[in-house]
Design an enzyme around this catalytic site. Sequence first.
Site, PDB file in Angstrom:
ATOM      1  CG  LEU A   6      -1.712   1.283   1.510  1.00  0.00           C
ATOM      2  CD1 LEU A   6      -2.594   1.666   0.334  1.00  0.00           C
ATOM      3  CD2 LEU A   6      -2.555   1.106   2.775  1.00  0.00           C
ATOM      4  CB  ILE A   7       2.193   3.330  -2.538  1.00  0.00           C
ATOM      5  CG1 ILE A   7       2.941   2.019  -2.791  1.00  0.00           C
ATOM      6  CG2 ILE A   7       3.122   4.530  -2.661  1.00  0.00           C
ATOM      7  CD1 ILE A   7       3.300   1.802  -4.249  1.00  0.00           C
ATOM      8  CB  SER A 137      13.717  14.333   3.116  1.00  0.00           C
ATOM      9  OG  SER A 137      14.565  15.316   2.555  1.00  0.00           O
ATOM     10  CE1 TYR A 150       9.321  17.685   2.901  1.00  0.00           C
ATOM     11  CE2 TYR A 150      11.687  18.086   2.927  1.00  0.00           C
ATOM     12  CZ  TYR A 150      10.603  17.303   2.552  1.00  0.00           C
ATOM     13  OH  TYR A 150      10.815  16.137   1.841  1.00  0.00           O
TER      14      TYR A 150
END
Length: 291
Positions: A6-7, A137, A150
Amino acid sequence: MNQTVLITGSNSGFGYLIANTLIDNGYRVVGSMRDPQGRNASVANDLKARGVVVVEIDVTDDESVSKGVEKAVEEVGAIDVLINNAGVGTLGWQESFDIDDFKKVFDINVFGVQRMVRAVLPEMKRQGKGTLIQISSILGKFVLPFLGSYNASKHAVEGLAENYRVELSQFGIQSLVVQPGGFGTDFGSNLLKASDRAVAESYGEHADAPEQMWAGTEQSHDSEDAPNPQMVADAVLQLLRTEAENRPFRTVVDGTGLNPAIEGINRATEQAMQDIYSTYGMDNLFQLNKR
């Protein structure tokens, strides 16, 4: 038997590439997105035509997450792998982001991760196996100016993943992190901007520095030698193909030359964690209990 994956955020960017890459390699794929019958209908139909099961999930909404995961299970059975990819970027002087701005960012990038994990974990625990992959990230390990909220959200995601790693290992569930660098996706077209423009203007002649910095970033992303975002999807595929006990906890995917620096930070973090847990007699929590 290939696994069911599941993405989240499969309508664009890394999520779209990961969904296509995995379906091409024999995985059963569920791609989630917002509004698959409206603004994302075209990409939803494209994924469906390729064999991806599309479900509607808004990661900021508890009920949407619950119903979306239930629908996915109805369609394909138990979820073996959750890839938390949905996210949003930000741009601006950190001071100019008010608390509501931070809430919006964290609701997607952090709380959305927690909502999704909580939705799939009960069944994974019953199965005694499962994999959680957070698309974090490289900015989860260091910071760049003007991306403050972020940066903070990705540092938080790294903490969530690290904690799930040691809490879930004895239940046969593995927590992993993929750390992309800068890539030319549509990520930059949906950046959340700071609300308090007056604060930005207090920086005088430097008020527009965030926009100037980002313009340079976008230019580099559009250059002929810019790294291909398919690298991220390929890295996820490689992780899933690797035996669980041989998978690295963190995987850096960067085409701009930062890999050595980020991998160095990751090695230092990993060594510190191993040393601390060994001191407390808890180093067994790094070992996945395969059932």
